[in-house]
Design a protein around this motif. Sequence first.
Motif, PDB file in Angstrom:
ATOM      1  N   LEU A  17      84.771  19.262  49.514  1.00 56.01           N
ATOM      2  CA  LEU A  17      83.521  19.973  50.328  1.00 56.01           C
ATOM      3  C   LEU A  17      83.907  21.002  51.140  1.00 56.01           C
ATOM      4  N   ALA A  18      85.044  20.654  51.780  1.00 56.48           N
ATOM      5  CA  ALA A  18      85.611  21.765  52.977  1.00 56.48           C
ATOM      6  C   ALA A  18      86.365  22.782  52.319  1.00 56.48           C
ATOM      7  N   CYS A  19      87.263  22.498  51.328  1.00 62.24           N
ATOM      8  CA  CYS A  19      87.906  23.542  50.560  1.00 62.24           C
ATOM      9  C   CYS A  19      87.093  24.521  49.802  1.00 62.24           C
ATOM     10  N   TRP A  25      91.278  26.835  54.451  1.00 58.85           N
ATOM     11  CA  TRP A  25      91.384  25.495  55.144  1.00 58.85           C
ATOM     12  C   TRP A  25      92.599  24.955  53.876  1.00 58.85           C
ATOM     13  N   CYS A  26      92.553  25.264  52.849  1.00 58.36           N
ATOM     14  CA  CYS A  26      93.441  24.325  51.841  1.00 58.36           C
ATOM     15  C   CYS A  26      94.361  24.954  50.894  1.00 58.36           C
ATOM     16  N   GLN A  27      94.500  26.343  51.322  1.00 62.15           N
ATOM     17  CA  GLN A  27      95.482  27.345  50.541  1.00 62.15           C
ATOM     18  C   GLN A  27      96.498  27.934  51.399  1.00 62.15           C
ATOM     19  N   THR A  28      97.549  27.906  50.829  1.00 64.51           N
ATOM     20  CA  THR A  28      98.839  28.321  51.457  1.00 64.51           C
ATOM     21  C   THR A  28      99.004  29.805  51.046  1.00 64.51           C
ATOM     22  N   GLU A  29      99.845  30.618  51.889  1.00 59.91           N
ATOM     23  CA  GLU A  29      99.953  31.898  51.645  1.00 59.91           C
ATOM     24  C   GLU A  29     100.599  32.150  50.117  1.00 59.91           C
ATOM     25  N   LEU A  34      99.474  34.378  44.919  1.00 59.41           N
ATOM     26  CA  LEU A  34      99.390  34.218  43.476  1.00 59.41           C
ATOM     27  C   LEU A  34      98.223  34.685  42.730  1.00 59.41           C
ATOM     28  N   LYS A  35      97.111  34.246  43.712  1.00 60.58           N
ATOM     29  CA  LYS A  35      95.771  34.715  43.314  1.00 60.58           C
ATOM     30  C   LYS A  35      95.636  36.023  42.952  1.00 60.58           C
ATOM     31  N   THR A  93      90.664  38.329  48.492  1.00 60.48           N
ATOM     32  CA  THR A  93      91.888  37.376  48.401  1.00 60.48           C
ATOM     33  C   THR A  93      92.752  37.803  49.781  1.00 60.48           C
ATOM     34  N   LEU A  94      92.978  39.063  49.987  1.00 64.89           N
ATOM     35  CA  LEU A  94      93.866  39.438  50.984  1.00 64.89           C
ATOM     36  C   LEU A  94      93.405  38.793  52.133  1.00 64.89           C
ATOM     37  N   LYS A  95      92.215  39.074  52.522  1.00 62.94           N
ATOM     38  CA  LYS A  95      91.781  38.972  53.822  1.00 62.94           C
ATOM     39  C   LYS A  95      91.817  37.129  54.340  1.00 62.94           C
TER      40      LYS A  95
END
Length: 637
Positions: A17-19, A25-29, A34-35, A93-95
Amino acid sequence: MDRSKPCYFWLPLLFTLACFMGPTWCQTEAEILLKFKTFLTNYGPQLDDWNASGPGPCSGDDPNWTGIRCSNGSVFGIKLENMGLEGMIDVDTLKRLKLLRTVSFMNNSFTGPFPDLNKLVYLRVLYLANNSFSGPIRDDGFAGMKALQKVFLGWNNFSGLIPRSLATLPKLSVLSLEWNRFEGRIPDFKQDSLTLVNLAHNNLYGPIPYRLSNMNPSFFAGNNLCGRPLPQCKSSRRKRTIIIITVVACTLVIISLIAAVHYILKDPTIASQFNRPEKKKPGNNVTVGKVSEDKSANYYKKLGENARLHFVRDERERFELQDLLRASAEVLGSGSFGSSYKAVISNGRAMVVKRFKQMNKVGKEEFREHMARLGRLSHPNVLSLVAFHYRREEKLLVSDFAPNGSLASHLHSRRAPGKPGLDWPTRLKIIKGVAKGLAYLYNELSNLTLPHGHLKSSNVLLDYTFEPLLADYGLIPVVNKDHAHQFMVAYKSPEFSQHDRTSWKTDVWSLGILILELLTGKFPANYLKQGKGGNTDLATWVNSVVREEWTGEVFDKDMKGTRNGEGEMLKLLKIGMCCCEWNMEKRWELKEALEKIEELKDRDSDNAEDYSSYGSEGEVYTSRAVTEEDFSFSVQG
């Protein structure tokens, strides 16, 4: 909820739920980039190292992915230039990259409206030049970007008004909007931090804001603007008169039309003629599509193997046109011929690529022969041509980069507070080098009526030691005649304005105007007029000052280091006036001007008798007060 289950049972659900509520909170750079990549197209193998299987984009300060700039192990900048990229710049996405500060997508093929980049509130540098973005930019398109310092949007198809939010950015120092279709008035920029604002070749009109009055005049060319640094605005009373006349005329036309329609409707015979069905003629439906200029580097990549550079100097290291297109590019400016770019190739050497579109009447062999001849020139004060690329529609000329910019930028661009202007010894050094370079061109291009033809302060470049380098010389034989007559300096001369002819003394006239510009700090306003230049405004102004009563007003107030050099400065001023003499018979030869310039020193001689004599009538400078006779010369035929 089943209260009998322990609390750790619900942790995976809470994490999911947090993601969902906050993806960062849960995505790496790596995952974020890649997205972002999924929204891009036409990138080919250039972004193959953007993948999840290899190392992340940053390890320490060393980037592992193409076009990524790192700082302290995080993504600091994205620089994807000269790749032919299409698709969409996904700002949402960039932000998520919290430390992202610089973004560059120059020289690609992006289309569509301006992205919502004000979501990147911490961005410092934005490069979107040389794409195909179009349409208006919202007035609040840059609102909230308080850290933004540099904005490059030139060479697109943006239209509408210049966003007022640009005028409110507190740290903005560089703004490049040239070669778009912006219209209306320039917003009231008030930032003290502004050092360069280029608005050339749009559809702007009205007065230039005071804060921009010290910019280079070329930054406002191709519009309908007025006020410093351009000529003074005309009286608004005249505009009001024109508006009143136009309104009255339109009112009378409307009244006449209403009366005519009323008459037609009352007469049934006439009215019946308008009720007949229209007979359409076959074959008259013609669709005219808009042909937009392809200004991206991708245009040349599509030429394939035919897109080659031809080197004119044997001693120079070879590189391919593709090396230039893949290099990091910076727009240096746009002039009367086209745009200029700085490109740093793989060996670290900086090159300048100039695009010329007004040479399409020149045959291939004729062009090659002339470029080969220019390539053989070698002098410390002449910028060497390195290579060229030929296409019928346009040509590229490649030369070395001059690190201190142009003389025009030092004389006319707004300087940072406390930064001094060029001092007298430096200005003297520059004009001595210019004279030597011009004399060399006269010797090596002796078969040309105009060995230079386009001598002006923006074509005097400066190296690390402020040694001058003449640029854009010897081009009159390959430039379309009509374009040359409209824009080149030689055709602003009195002899061309009055008699449609030029001579070897025409370049001497240009040298004289350059000397007066160097000493006064004033830009020759007649250079901005298309077509014949008319009277030499700067020379006329100098002459009027000395005729009224000699004062120090003629010299640039930003010129330092003039103590004990006033006499030498006066000598150079007189040389300049003798060189831009209206009457060609009285105008000095280049050899005479060079000899007098070579005699000049940084400081005055202690002995007044050492002052040199000038002019055919033998006037002599002494320690007496300077009078009108010392500077008498004709500004009328």
